[in-house]
Each structure stands twice: as C-alpha cells, then as structure tokens.
Design an enzyme around this catalytic site. Structure first.
Site, PDB file in Angstrom:
ATOM      1  N   LYS A 261      -4.487   8.277  -3.738  1.00 50.60           N
ATOM      2  CA  LYS A 261      -5.515   7.449  -4.353  1.00 50.60           C
ATOM      3  C   LYS A 261      -4.887   6.144  -4.836  1.00 50.60           C
ATOM      4  O   LYS A 261      -5.478   5.078  -4.758  1.00 50.60           O
ATOM      5  CB  LYS A 261      -6.079   8.249  -5.540  1.00 50.60           C
ATOM      6  CG  LYS A 261      -7.366   7.737  -6.074  1.00 50.60           C
ATOM      7  CD  LYS A 261      -7.819   8.605  -7.227  1.00 50.60           C
ATOM      8  CE  LYS A 261      -7.841   7.784  -8.467  1.00 50.60           C
ATOM      9  NZ  LYS A 261      -7.780   8.352  -9.727  1.00 50.60           N
ATOM     10  N   ARG A 262      -3.659   6.258  -5.330  1.00 54.67           N
ATOM     11  CA  ARG A 262      -2.953   5.068  -5.833  1.00 54.67           C
ATOM     12  C   ARG A 262      -2.686   4.054  -4.717  1.00 54.67           C
ATOM     13  O   ARG A 262      -2.731   2.855  -4.939  1.00 54.67           O
ATOM     14  CB  ARG A 262      -1.645   5.470  -6.517  1.00 54.67           C
ATOM     15  CG  ARG A 262      -1.563   4.880  -7.914  1.00 54.67           C
ATOM     16  CD  ARG A 262      -0.568   5.601  -8.779  1.00 54.67           C
ATOM     17  NE  ARG A 262      -1.011   6.945  -9.085  1.00 54.67           N
ATOM     18  CZ  ARG A 262      -0.236   8.024  -9.003  1.00 54.67           C
ATOM     19  NH1 ARG A 262       1.011   7.928  -8.617  1.00 54.67           N
ATOM     20  NH2 ARG A 262      -0.707   9.211  -9.323  1.00 54.67           N
TER      21      ARG A 262
END
Ligand code: GLU
Length: 507
Positions: A261-262
């Site tokens: 997600k980062r």
C-alpha cells in the site's frame, strides 16, 4: 478433471483488498469456471483481535464490482455452510481433540506472562522441540498434573506437536515439488484459550468439510504449508488433500519485494480494488474503482500479471479468460506491477465500451465534480468525442468539462507571446460573423467560414487555431476545434471568444 472442482477464496476480513488478493480470487474463479466447478468465498475471521468492521462487506462489494460472484458464500449460502469461520467454532474442537488423542497435539498451559518471560531469556524463542520440555504443557507435565489443570479449567491452548525429523513433500501446480524440513517449524497453536481455532486448524478442517479440490493462495502462505500438510496427514489422509498452488507475488514496479500500500502512496497509484476507509483511523485509501478503472480492464490486467495464453494476445473478456485459463501457464516468478500498463488496459477497455454504458458509469464522476448534465444524449455525444484521450474514467472530467460549462480559467499566457492587434481584429470579426449565422452549422461549414475570414485578414489559419482552442477550452487540449464549436453551439462560442478578448486586452 475426475471429481468436481471446488475452489475457495478464504480472506481474513482485516482491511482493504490488495491487488494480489483480487488476483487470487480471479485465478480461483477462472479455474473453477474453466472446469465447470464451484467458487466459494469463506470468511476466515477466527482472529478476533484482527477483526475490522466493514471489511467483509467490502470484500463482497469488491467481488460484485469485479463480477466474480461466488457460488457459495456467507451471502449466497450453500450446502457446506456456515461460510464464516466464527460461526463454525463448535466444529473445530472435535478435530483438536482427535489430534490430542492421537498424540499429534498437546495442551499448553503457559500464561502470556510465562511466554513473555521466556522470550526475554531466549533470543528468537520458538515454542518447538528444543524448548517444549521447558514449558508448561501436557508433554512436560505428568498425566495427573495435566488432568488436575484441566479439571480446574486452567486456561490453555492446543498446539501441534511438530515431529522431530520429517521432510514434508508436496507438489505445487506452479512450483512443482516443494520440500520442507519441519525442524525449523514451531509448534503452532491450533486452538486458542477462548476455544477459537487458529487459521492453521480452521483452514484444513474447512477445506476438508467443504470438499475443496484445489487450494490456490498467495505465495506468502507457502511457509505455513508444512503445518497444513501435517494436519491433513494426521486428520484426513493425504489422498483427500486438495491440490495446491501458491501464486507468485505482485512485485513493486522496481521489481523487488511485494507491492505494498505504501508503494502506491509513494508512486501515486492505487493498490486496493476499491476505496477503503479504515474505521479506526478514518484514513481512506483510494481504490482502482474510484480512480476510474473499468472492472473489465481491472480483471484483464490482473490476469496478465503472471499469466498469458502463450500468444501475444493481451485484451481478454472474462469469457475469453475462462476459456483460455490454465494454471500451468502461471509463471513461477513474481510479476512486476506497471501502472502505466494498467492504464493502457483501461484505455483499451474505454475504447471498447459503448458510449451509452460509459455515460451511465460516468454520471457519478460528473456528479462528484459538480458538473450538471442536462441531456444524456449530449453526454453520450461528448463521450464519443473525447474517449480516445482518456485512460481513466476520471480523465473524462478534465477532458470534457468545457463542453458543459465555460472554462473557469483561460491560459492567456500561452496566447500572449504571439498576440497582436490584427489577431484581435480577426477574433472580433469571427465573433461578429457567428452572430450573423443562423441555425446550427456543422464543423465543416464552420471551418470553411473560419478559413475565408482568416484569408481576408491575411493571417494563416494555423496561427489562429491555437488561440481559438484556448479561448473555447481553457488550455491546449481537446478534440477538433470546429467539432467543439458544433457541440457547444454558436451562442456559447461567441461568449467565450468575447470573454477571452477582454482578458487579452487586459480589460
Ligand atoms: N485466511 C488466509 C488469508 O487471509 C487464507 C490463506 C489460504 O487461502 O489458505 O489470506
């Protein structure tokens, strides 16, 4: 395939659904449908500490959006329910007891404090054959001590007793033969103090009871496979075990490590299927759907992440994917995620999609942008004019808002360097000529009129087109200028030209 194909997607409802998760769903679904089998959604929610409100509904909504509808699920029901593990609690206890009776599992009475203390004393402590005799369990304690503790209802868990020396071997459809030396595996908890099974016990029992023929899951579950295979052997026999496939990871665009997600936040692209709003932090993570992807494109590019049909073909409908899908053609190595390529798939699907359908899909995007659409037929026409320029559904807003309202800003800075009095005179005359026109002239007539007027002002039409475009659209983009005039019609065109002339003369 001899017996009925039954596959499952077994997510834990802990948050948004990552690309990798949806690809796992997709490969399960394609395999099931290719073989005329069944696709089951089972919610693995036995870890109450990780439970997240709304996550199960989100999974169901995502599957709906993608069109990957389960044959059996908590929502659809089925002959093997319940499909939520928290509702199957009573089922697992008997299997844990069987394991104890057969000597493959044991009671462990260690308190959280005991375990904490041990971790302090032993660096990288693992509850395994090296340490289990130092702990408080039914192997280290005498029989009478154990029955005394049980009689007093002392809180306890049940752990698997990993054999001292054994090689676990199984065939993975993608990886071939996989071997594990179990001496590195710890005595995993199977049943927790609250009577809930852990994932390891529940996944095996449910795959058995739900008659799962093939278990496909992400590569990150490979290290758990030896525990599951031992449980299969102890409880049901390896001949009953589903065939395994551990799907390769989706990698960061740079190529190393799992896409997270980062990475999406860092590089500005979605990683979740749909917007996910974390109920505890209230933080919203953008999804492919809201970013403007068509579900057909999303499915199509996910299928191509690690699979192909052996040809150069890239655009597949779901029916074509079902017909062509073959798990043996899934690559062993991870697949690099390429957002530009994902957008290319979306653009291809936008081009393929009927304008009437696009109009329906785009309505919420226009609503959100507060652009009022008075006539659906006008929207459909505009869509046809700009769709070739749009990679995302959200691009339709920037590419077409000037069709519905005059642009709020005009890039006069792009006109001014080559602006001169005679151009001003030309545009004033153009506005005047429009005022004298009647009816709704078509693009070709407008262009002919424009050229004649340019000639009478002794200016090359090419030097006038860019300023005209900027006056109508606000910037250097959009479809053919005369097509734009035909669409927005003469009165609006006049207003926009006159407004720009005022700006250019500094009034
Ligand atoms: N519950 C696991 C998950 O959250 C499922 C792994 C499996 O499919 O065995 O992904």
């Amino acid at each position: 395939m001899d017996s009925k194909v039954r596959v499952r997607f077994a997510p834990s409802p802990t948050g948004g659904l990552h690309l990798g998760g949806v690809r796992t769903v997709l490969f399960n679904y394609l395999f099931a449908k290719h073989h005329g089998g069944e696709f089951i959604l089972r919610i693995e929610d036995t870890d109450q500490t990780r439970f997240v409100e709304g996550a199960e509904q989100y999974i169901i909504d995502t599957l709906n959006w993608c069109g990957l509808i389960p044959d059996e699920s908590p929502l659809h029901g089925g002959a093997y329910g319940p499909y939520r593990q928290s509702e199957r609690k009573a089922i697992y206890t008997q299997y844990a007891s069987t394991l104890i009776e057969k000597g493959f599992a044991y009671y462990a009475f260690d308190t959280p404090e005991d375990l904490e203390e041990k971790r302090k004393q032993v660096p990288n402590f693992q509850y395994n054959r090296a340490h289990r005799m130092e702990m408080k369990n039914s192997i280290s304690l005498s029989e009478s001590e154990v029955s005394e503790l049980l009689k007093k209802n002392t809180p306890h868990v049940i752990r698997i007793k990993i054999p001292d020396e054994e090689e676990v071997v199984f065939t993975d459809i993608i990886r071939g033969e996989v071997r594990f030396d179990v001496s590195t595996v710890d005595d995993k908890v199977l049943l927790k103090a609250d009577g809930m099974p852990t994932y390891h016990l529940a996944v095996v029992v449910d795959d058995y009871l739900m008659k799962i023929s093939h278990a496909f899951r992400g590569e990150e579950w490979l290290p758990s496979a030896p525990v599951h295979i031992l449980l299969w052997k102890y409880l049901f026999g390896l001949d009953k075990m589903p065939k395994w496939a551990h799907l390769p990871l989706i990698l960061k665009p740079e190529g190393s490590g799992k896409l997270s997600k980062r990475d999406g936040e860092r590089l500005g692209f979605p990683v979740f299927a749909m917007d996910w709003s974390d109920p505890s932090t209230k933080e919203t993570t953008v999804g492919f759907k809201e970013k403007g992807f068509l579900p057909e494109a999303f499915i199509n590019f996910l299928a191509m992440l690690g699979w192909n049909d052996g040809s150069d073909k890239e655009i597949f409908t779901i029916e074509e994917l079902i017909a062509a899908f073959d798990l043996e053609r899934v690559h062993k190595g991870g697949a690099k995620f390429d957002y530009e390529k994902a957008k290319w798939f979306n653009q291809e699907w936008i081009k393929k999609t009927d304008n009437t359908i696009l109009a329906e899909l785009l309505q919420p995007f226009f609503d959100q942008a507060k652009i009022e659409i008075h006539e659906r037929s006008y929207l459909i026409k505009v869509i046809g004019m700009v769709k070739d320029r749009c990679h995302l559904l959200t691009d339709f807003i920037s590419q077409s808002s000037f069709f519905f309202a005059a642009p709020t800003t005009i890039d006069t800075a792009a006109i001014l360097p080559k602006w001169e009095e005679k151009k001003h005179a030309f545009f004033a005359a153009l506005a005047q000529s429009f005022k004298e026109m009647s009816g709704k002239p078509v693009a070709a007539e407008l262009e002919a009129n424009f050229k004649t007027l340019a000639a009478s002002h002794e200016i090359k039409p090419g030097d006038l087109l860019l300023p005209l475009r900027i006056m109508l659209v606000g910037g250097k983009f959009g479809p053919g200028v005369f097509d734009i005039i035909e669409a927005i019609e003469i009165p609006d065109t006049i207003k926009r030209i006159e407004h720009s002339l005022q700006l250019l003369s500094g009034k």
